[in-house]
Design a protein around this motif. Sequence first.
Motif, PDB file in Angstrom:
ATOM      1  N   ARG A  75     -88.076 -19.186  38.976  1.00  0.00           N
ATOM      2  CA  ARG A  75     -86.988 -18.008  39.304  1.00  0.00           C
ATOM      3  C   ARG A  75     -86.318 -18.012  38.547  1.00  0.00           C
ATOM      4  O   ARG A  75     -86.142 -18.116  37.232  1.00  0.00           O
ATOM      5  CB  ARG A  75     -85.739 -18.388  40.449  1.00  0.00           C
ATOM      6  N   SER A  76     -85.722 -16.460  38.292  1.00  0.00           N
ATOM      7  CA  SER A  76     -85.274 -15.724  36.885  1.00  0.00           C
ATOM      8  C   SER A  76     -83.779 -16.635  36.464  1.00  0.00           C
ATOM      9  O   SER A  76     -82.829 -16.927  35.406  1.00  0.00           O
ATOM     10  CB  SER A  76     -84.418 -14.097  37.406  1.00  0.00           C
ATOM     11  N   TRP A 149     -87.672 -17.454  47.786  1.00  0.00           N
ATOM     12  CA  TRP A 149     -88.462 -16.866  46.726  1.00  0.00           C
ATOM     13  C   TRP A 149     -87.379 -16.256  45.670  1.00  0.00           C
ATOM     14  O   TRP A 149     -87.283 -17.091  44.612  1.00  0.00           O
ATOM     15  CB  TRP A 149     -88.863 -15.740  47.026  1.00  0.00           C
ATOM     16  N   LEU A 150     -86.454 -15.953  45.939  1.00  0.00           N
ATOM     17  CA  LEU A 150     -85.457 -14.838  44.889  1.00  0.00           C
ATOM     18  C   LEU A 150     -84.310 -15.132  44.722  1.00  0.00           C
ATOM     19  O   LEU A 150     -83.575 -15.914  46.005  1.00  0.00           O
ATOM     20  CB  LEU A 150     -85.654 -13.470  45.308  1.00  0.00           C
ATOM     21  N   ALA A 154     -80.767 -11.008  43.094  1.00  0.00           N
ATOM     22  CA  ALA A 154     -82.105 -10.309  42.599  1.00  0.00           C
ATOM     23  C   ALA A 154     -82.751  -8.599  43.018  1.00  0.00           C
ATOM     24  O   ALA A 154     -82.459  -8.576  43.995  1.00  0.00           O
ATOM     25  CB  ALA A 154     -83.760 -11.414  43.002  1.00  0.00           C
TER      26      ALA A 154
END
Length: 291
Positions: A75-76, A149-150, A154
């Motif tokens: 992830r970011s 997921w985020l 995000a």
Amino acid sequence: MGKAARKKGPKKDRAPKVRDVFVGQPFEGLAAEPELIALREFIPSATVELSLVDSTDRTVTLGTVLPMAAAAFVRSDGRAYIGTQVQTRSSDISRDLGRAIRWVLDAKPGDVLSVPDTTTPPAEGERLQDLLVTGAELEPELHKDFSWWLPEDADSSGEVGASLERANEAIMPTERIGPGAYWVDAGEKAHLRWVRPEQENLLLQALARLSAAGEIGLGEGSRYAGSFRAHGLLVPVWDLDPEAHAREWEEGAKQLGERLDAALKSLGTEPLNAAERRARDGLIGRQLTLR
């Protein structure tokens, strides 16, 4: 004169053939084997942190389905995930997941491994059995959607957002009511799917002993439906009253587990009698296909 001998040119280097041997019980030897099978086969949305043998600064989280059914991604915010439910697999799922772990340990935020490496020849030390603490058990955290997921801040638009929406729509309510045991609301029916660690023949005999004694159910509103095989283990399935909440079956599942343990223990000194053998034959004929 005979035919002129043909000149042979230089031999071309050929890529070595990968010997891809099917592994029927890929998670054998791991205490978490039943949970890994459940995560791979039928839990819709869940995550669990992995206990790795080698220390690392990066936490690796095992998930069911990742965006676009990827094998792994970071992830970011730097959190690393590997997926169990992927579109491509080799003959050894344990090796696929082990390679995804190795990849994700060196990946950067935003990197995605779309499919696992299924072409590189097998090597030592790359299976889950090599990378995970063997005796570590897993207790997955189940989610009602795929928002994990985020990161919280995000942007959920675009391709990932569309994949997230599709995935959320496909989720069937699922809860864990014991080790390897999962309640799922399939709409018209609810089910208990229970991944059992015992060898298949022994488990069938124990179930047959309970069936012949009228003790194979979880209580009123339950019915033994059959079983299916998954990665070397047997998964018995019970139909349950869909009006009852998952937590209402916890005590019944606990008591059934105790009866199963007692039946398994008794097999060492008491072979199946005629009625129990007939019950076993009936259980063998009730194989299910998971859809």
